[in-house]
Scaffold this motif. Structure first.
Motif, short mmCIF file in Angstrom:
data_model
loop_
_atom_site.label_atom_id
_atom_site.label_comp_id
_atom_site.label_asym_id
_atom_site.label_seq_id
_atom_site.Cartn_x
_atom_site.Cartn_y
_atom_site.Cartn_z
N PHE A 82 -11.01 21.01 -35.67
CA PHE A 82 -11.38 22.43 -35.57
C PHE A 82 -12.36 22.71 -34.43
O PHE A 82 -13.03 23.73 -34.43
CB PHE A 82 -11.97 22.90 -36.91
CG PHE A 82 -10.94 22.96 -38.00
CD1 PHE A 82 -10.06 24.03 -38.09
CD2 PHE A 82 -10.81 21.93 -38.92
CE1 PHE A 82 -9.09 24.09 -39.07
CE2 PHE A 82 -9.84 21.97 -39.90
CZ PHE A 82 -8.98 23.05 -39.98
N VAL A 136 -8.56 23.98 -31.31
CA VAL A 136 -8.07 25.29 -31.75
C VAL A 136 -7.31 26.01 -30.62
O VAL A 136 -6.37 26.76 -30.87
CB VAL A 136 -9.30 26.10 -32.23
CG1 VAL A 136 -9.06 27.57 -32.19
CG2 VAL A 136 -9.72 25.63 -33.61
N GLU A 137 -7.74 25.74 -29.39
CA GLU A 137 -7.11 26.39 -28.24
C GLU A 137 -5.60 26.09 -28.18
O GLU A 137 -4.81 26.91 -27.75
CB GLU A 137 -7.82 25.94 -26.96
CG GLU A 137 -7.73 26.87 -25.78
CD GLU A 137 -8.01 28.33 -26.10
OE1 GLU A 137 -8.92 28.63 -26.90
OE2 GLU A 137 -7.29 29.19 -25.55
N ARG A 190 -3.39 28.67 -29.81
CA ARG A 190 -3.41 30.06 -29.35
C ARG A 190 -2.01 30.62 -29.03
O ARG A 190 -1.68 31.72 -29.50
CB ARG A 190 -4.35 30.22 -28.15
CG ARG A 190 -4.51 31.67 -27.67
CD ARG A 190 -5.41 31.77 -26.45
NE ARG A 190 -6.79 31.41 -26.76
CZ ARG A 190 -7.73 32.29 -27.09
NH1 ARG A 190 -7.48 33.57 -27.13
NH2 ARG A 190 -8.96 31.87 -27.36
N LEU A 245 -0.50 24.50 -39.19
CA LEU A 245 -1.51 23.45 -39.05
C LEU A 245 -1.34 22.36 -40.11
O LEU A 245 -1.47 21.17 -39.83
CB LEU A 245 -2.88 24.13 -39.21
CG LEU A 245 -4.13 23.41 -38.79
CD1 LEU A 245 -4.08 23.07 -37.32
CD2 LEU A 245 -5.35 24.31 -39.08
N GLY A 290 -14.07 26.36 -40.01
CA GLY A 290 -12.98 27.07 -39.33
C GLY A 290 -13.45 28.18 -38.42
O GLY A 290 -12.64 29.00 -37.98
N ASN A 298 -14.27 28.38 -35.28
CA ASN A 298 -13.59 28.47 -33.98
C ASN A 298 -12.15 28.96 -34.15
O ASN A 298 -11.65 29.75 -33.34
CB ASN A 298 -13.60 27.12 -33.26
CG ASN A 298 -15.01 26.63 -32.98
OD1 ASN A 298 -15.79 27.36 -32.38
ND2 ASN A 298 -15.33 25.43 -33.41
N LEU A 299 -11.50 28.49 -35.21
CA LEU A 299 -10.12 28.93 -35.49
C LEU A 299 -10.11 30.43 -35.81
O LEU A 299 -9.29 31.19 -35.31
CB LEU A 299 -9.56 28.12 -36.67
CG LEU A 299 -8.15 28.50 -37.13
CD1 LEU A 299 -7.13 28.28 -36.03
CD2 LEU A 299 -7.76 27.71 -38.39
N GLU A 329 -8.13 33.40 -33.80
CA GLU A 329 -7.14 34.26 -34.46
C GLU A 329 -7.56 35.73 -34.37
O GLU A 329 -6.73 36.61 -34.12
CB GLU A 329 -6.98 33.86 -35.93
CG GLU A 329 -6.32 32.49 -36.11
CD GLU A 329 -6.21 32.07 -37.58
OE1 GLU A 329 -6.61 32.85 -38.47
OE2 GLU A 329 -5.74 30.97 -37.83
#
Lengths: 71, 394
Positions: free
Chosen positions: B105, B110-111, B114, B152, B348, B350-351, B355
């Protein structure tokens, strides 16, 4: 004229919880480890023109982990 | 639905499931912050409600007196063997459960999700853009984190309805309905058991595969119970939260045309605006169980009681945030605590930020003009966000 002050950023590793706000507002001044926790890039020296970003990194850290030090 | 006696006095009888709180909690907190900064209720077996930033912060950092083994203020609690590490863990066990989950994460990890998130948002918009309006909570916001999470975890997106039902049973009905809570926990556990056992034999690249390969410091693999607990946590914590935040953001932009037009004109402002919207409409309220007697801000705190840890209330404290009640999209100094503080900072985050940014960017790009088209309903309990959000385009 006196020498211009040198600014350095520092991240207190005991306080950082990986919110990643410093990296978001000042991407060149910080880097992240494999867990997403932050540390200063290189020796932490703030290049001319990035003083305000350093200050924003400090004032957006929820854990008060970012310091800006004047030398 | 259980019937609950109406709240007689918010300082001594507060109830976060009361319809007035569910509709608009902010005036209640603003008033308590002035008059009784650590309120109490005898409901839920007894629970405190701090509303000042400094007190909430102090409790979040104090894992000695405040345990995370119960993380919601509710009438009923799941049994201890159904914990979801690390959110329900205390030091020292917390550390390993958390370290294991951090690498998938990070911002860089996370990128990679995208482009998938962009495709998900655009497919959802395609489905309603020509109809003149939509329910932005039910037809847009809720699907985005659900589909990203299915991807994921490596489970079918088509099981989304079941995931939604479990999440709802855990976070909403589960606050007052023990059988619904237990049923959801058991069904989730059984649903993920088969893919987990399968990944133990044939690991792939999904997050369940990652988890079954992680080890304790003594070299043993994480137990089935640990993996299943963490997977349940990711599903329950990673969907409703982001969906609720996104819904609240769209609600704000639907009723505040000047803010919406500004973000359409200045998309580069979106990341900064997201931080401010997270401050103003933080969706998640956690809880702690008091395990040793202490004092917060001069108020005695008794063991056995719960504490409602309202990060949303901390974010509205005018002692820390000037003009706290106003949304200032370009607020520059913003130490908001929407993702919590200390060792339980939302894994989460950063996720969620990715989003939220993608979902707002795509919506504002393709539907720049919209407004509210009917009554909005809000969820109650641990996570606050719109559940019905009718908007009209143009």
């Amino acid at each position: 004229m006196p020498n211009p002050k040198t600014l350095r950023v520092r991240v207190d590793a005991n306080k950082c919880q990986g919110h990643n706000r410093c990296k978001a507002v000042a991407p060149e001044l910080f880097e992240l480890d494999e867990y997403g926790n932050a540390r200063a890039s290189g020796d932490g020296r703030v290049p001319p023109g990035q003083e305000e970003m350093a200050s924003l990194a400090k004032s957006n850290c929820p854990e008060f982990a970012v310091e800006v030090i004047e030398e | 639905m259980s019937t609950r006696p109406p709240v007689s006095d918010w300082a001594t009888d507060w109830d976060h499931l009361d319809p007035r709180w569910v509709e608009d909690p902010y005036p209640i907190w603003d008033d308590l912050r002035q008059t009784c900064p650590i309120a109490h209720t005898n409901r839920f077996g007894g629970a405190y409600l701090p509303t000042r930033y400094q007190d909430i912060r102090a409790i979040a950092y104090d894992t000695q007196h405040f345990s995370s083994r119960k993380v919601a203020v509710r009438d009923v609690h799941p049994p201890n063997d159904r914990g979801a590490p690390p959110i329900t863990s205390d030091p020292p066990r917390h550390r390993l459960a958390r370290l294991v989950l951090l690498p998938p994460f990070t911002p860089a990890a996370v990128e990679t999700l995208r482009p998938g998130a962009q495709a998900i948002c655009n497919a959802l918009i395609d489905a309603f853009i020509d109809t003149g309006g939509c329910d932005a909570a039910a037809e847009y916001a809720q699907h985005i984190p659900l589909k990203v999470m299915a991807h994921l975890l490596g489970v079918p997106e088509s099981d989304g309805d079941r995931f939604r039902a479990w999440i709802n049973a855990t976070l909403q009905e589960g606050a007052t309905d023990q059988p619904a809570l237990m049923r959801a926990l058991e069904e989730m556990t059984e649903y993920f058991r088969a893919p987990m056992l399968e990944r133990r034999k044939n690991p792939g690249t999904d997050l369940i595969s990652y988890l079954v390969q992680q080890k304790y410091p003594d070299g043993r693999l994480l137990t089935d119970n640990h993996v299943l607990g963490s997977v349940r946590l990711l599903l329950v914590a990673g969907v409703d939260t982001t969906w609720s935040a996104l819904g609240a953001f769209i609600w704000h932009l639907a009723k505040t045309p000047e803010d919406r037009r500004r973000l359409v004109a200045e998309p580069d402002l979106i990341p900064t605006a997201i931080e401010e919207l997270l401050r103003a409409y933080a969706p998640v309220t956690m809880a702690r169980e008091v395990v040793a007697e202490t004092e917060i801000n001069g108020c005695p705190i008794k063991p056995g009681q719960m504490v409602l840890l309202s990060f949303p209330a901390a974010n509205r404290d005018p002692a820390i945030f000037p003009d706290a009640e106003r949304v200032i999209l370009d607020r520059r100094e913003n130490r908001h605590v929407a993702f919590g503080l200390g060792i339980h900072r939302c894994i989460g985050s950063n996720l969620a930020r990715m989003e939220l940014a993608v979902a707002l960017e795509e919506l504002l790009r393709r539907v720049p003009e919209f407004g509210l088209a009917g009554p909005v309903t809000w969820s109650k309990g641990t996570v606050r966000g719109p559940r019905r959000l009718p908007i009209r385009f143009g």
